[in-house]
Design a protein around this motif. Structure first.
Motif, mmCIF file in Angstrom:
data_model
loop_
_atom_site.group_PDB
_atom_site.id
_atom_site.type_symbol
_atom_site.label_atom_id
_atom_site.label_comp_id
_atom_site.label_asym_id
_atom_site.label_seq_id
_atom_site.Cartn_x
_atom_site.Cartn_y
_atom_site.Cartn_z
ATOM 1 N N GLU A 65 34.119 -51.590 56.694
ATOM 2 C CA GLU A 65 34.046 -51.169 57.646
ATOM 3 C C GLU A 65 33.234 -49.966 57.362
ATOM 4 O O GLU A 65 32.356 -49.232 59.155
ATOM 5 N N LYS A 66 32.981 -49.606 56.536
ATOM 6 C CA LYS A 66 31.927 -48.248 56.217
ATOM 7 C C LYS A 66 30.724 -48.823 56.477
ATOM 8 O O LYS A 66 29.612 -48.467 56.182
ATOM 9 N N PHE A 67 30.522 -49.550 56.584
ATOM 10 C CA PHE A 67 29.287 -50.424 56.578
ATOM 11 C C PHE A 67 28.198 -51.415 57.987
ATOM 12 O O PHE A 67 27.432 -51.039 57.957
ATOM 13 N N VAL A 68 29.735 -51.664 58.788
ATOM 14 C CA VAL A 68 29.659 -53.017 59.579
ATOM 15 C C VAL A 68 30.799 -52.408 60.194
ATOM 16 O O VAL A 68 31.876 -52.355 59.574
ATOM 17 N N ASP A 69 29.863 -51.895 61.746
ATOM 18 C CA ASP A 69 31.335 -51.926 63.416
ATOM 19 C C ASP A 69 31.814 -53.587 63.993
ATOM 20 O O ASP A 69 30.808 -53.489 64.537
ATOM 21 N N TRP A 70 32.451 -54.515 62.945
ATOM 22 C CA TRP A 70 32.514 -55.692 63.834
ATOM 23 C C TRP A 70 33.768 -55.801 64.416
ATOM 24 O O TRP A 70 34.785 -57.199 64.257
ATOM 25 N N GLY A 71 34.947 -55.025 64.066
ATOM 26 C CA GLY A 71 35.722 -55.380 64.514
ATOM 27 C C GLY A 71 36.862 -54.312 64.021
ATOM 28 O O GLY A 71 36.599 -54.772 63.181
ATOM 29 N N PRO A 72 38.427 -54.136 64.335
ATOM 30 C CA PRO A 72 38.891 -54.148 63.632
ATOM 31 C C PRO A 72 40.050 -54.204 62.485
ATOM 32 O O PRO A 72 39.958 -53.729 60.842
ATOM 33 N N TRP A 73 39.087 -55.421 61.790
ATOM 34 C CA TRP A 73 39.458 -56.854 60.800
ATOM 35 C C TRP A 73 38.815 -55.526 59.779
ATOM 36 O O TRP A 73 38.961 -56.244 58.470
ATOM 37 N N THR A 74 37.587 -54.739 59.876
ATOM 38 C CA THR A 74 36.923 -54.952 58.580
ATOM 39 C C THR A 74 37.623 -53.741 58.079
ATOM 40 O O THR A 74 36.992 -54.000 56.694
ATOM 41 N N ALA A 75 38.698 -53.002 58.440
ATOM 42 C CA ALA A 75 38.879 -52.301 57.709
ATOM 43 C C ALA A 75 40.282 -52.519 56.275
ATOM 44 O O ALA A 75 40.286 -52.271 56.030
#
Length: 238
Positions: free
Chosen positions: A37-47
């Protein structure tokens, strides 16, 4: 000195030292705890994706691939193809738009390398005549630089600056070395030496002294591997 360099390239202990070195540098650079999530925002699953852990594991795979290849171990190519997939995904996420072009080509080269090495004698490099090496070398070098220029021109959106030029040269050198590796020729190692010397100079100018140690290790490994391959190519299969 030659004996020590060959021992360095083939020592299992230095395999471990190399992995500890690159993994330690990656961790010290702060990669370990970062999430996707630090690099892309592809949805909450990236966290939930441990991007840093994957990156750290990947640098270890890269080191082992290099070491195994230097030891004429076919597993170097299998690890190389895993490293190519992971590195391509990581570089694309970090903003290298050319990765979608460059890494698939490297993947294809490694696929060819696996087949070529499988068809050759284990533990013995292939050979070519001097004239054949020159012809192949010129063709590969020209094509590699043309491809690298085009790919990085796209990747940098047409912006020509020092970083774009350096990236173009470095990728072309790695492409040449990988093609010679696919052919299982010792000619790859001088190109890896030049590649790592450029990376060493880059690390020095950036003040990235952790990477200085890494690229000194890679340079010594390339020299030792070249000496080892030169010895092995004189051996005849039964």
């Amino acid at each position: 000195m030659e004996r020590y360099l060959k021992q360095f390239a083939t020592s299992k202990w230095f395999d471990l030292v190399g992995v500890i070195l690159v993994v330690g540098i990656a961790i010290s650079a702060g990669y370990l705890n970062s999430r996707l999530e630090k690099f892309v925002d592809w949805g909450p699953w990236t966290a939930l994706v441990p991007f840093g852990v994957i990156s750290v594991i990947n640098v270890g795979i890269s080191m082992l691939s290099t070491r195994f290849t230097g030891q004429l171990n076919k597993w170097g190519n299998y690890l190389g193809i895993v490293n190519t997939v992971l590195s391509g995904i990581i570089d694309f996420i970090l903003g290298n738009k050319a990765a979608i072009i460059t890494y698939p080509v490297t993947f294809i080269i490694y696929t060819f390398a696996i087949k070529k090495w499988k068809a050759s004698h284990d533990g013995i490099p292939n050979t070519m005549s001097v004239s054949q090496k020159r012809l192949v070398g010129v063709c590969v070098t020209v094509l590699a630089f043309i491809f690298s220029i085009i790919a990085n021109f796209i990747g940098f959106n047409g912006h020509i600056n020092f970083l774009a030029i350096l990236t173009t040269i470095v990728f072309a050198l790695s492409l040449i070395a990988n093609i010679f590796n696919a052919l299982k020729l010792n000619t790859q190692w001088p190109f890896w030496m030049i590649y790592n010397i450029i990376q060493l100079i880059k690390a020095l100018t950036q003040g990235n002294f952790a990477n200085v140690g890494k690229y000194i290790f890679y340079i010594l490994n390339a020299i030792g591997a070249l000496l080892f391959w030169n010895d092995k190519k004189e051996e005849k299969p039964f």
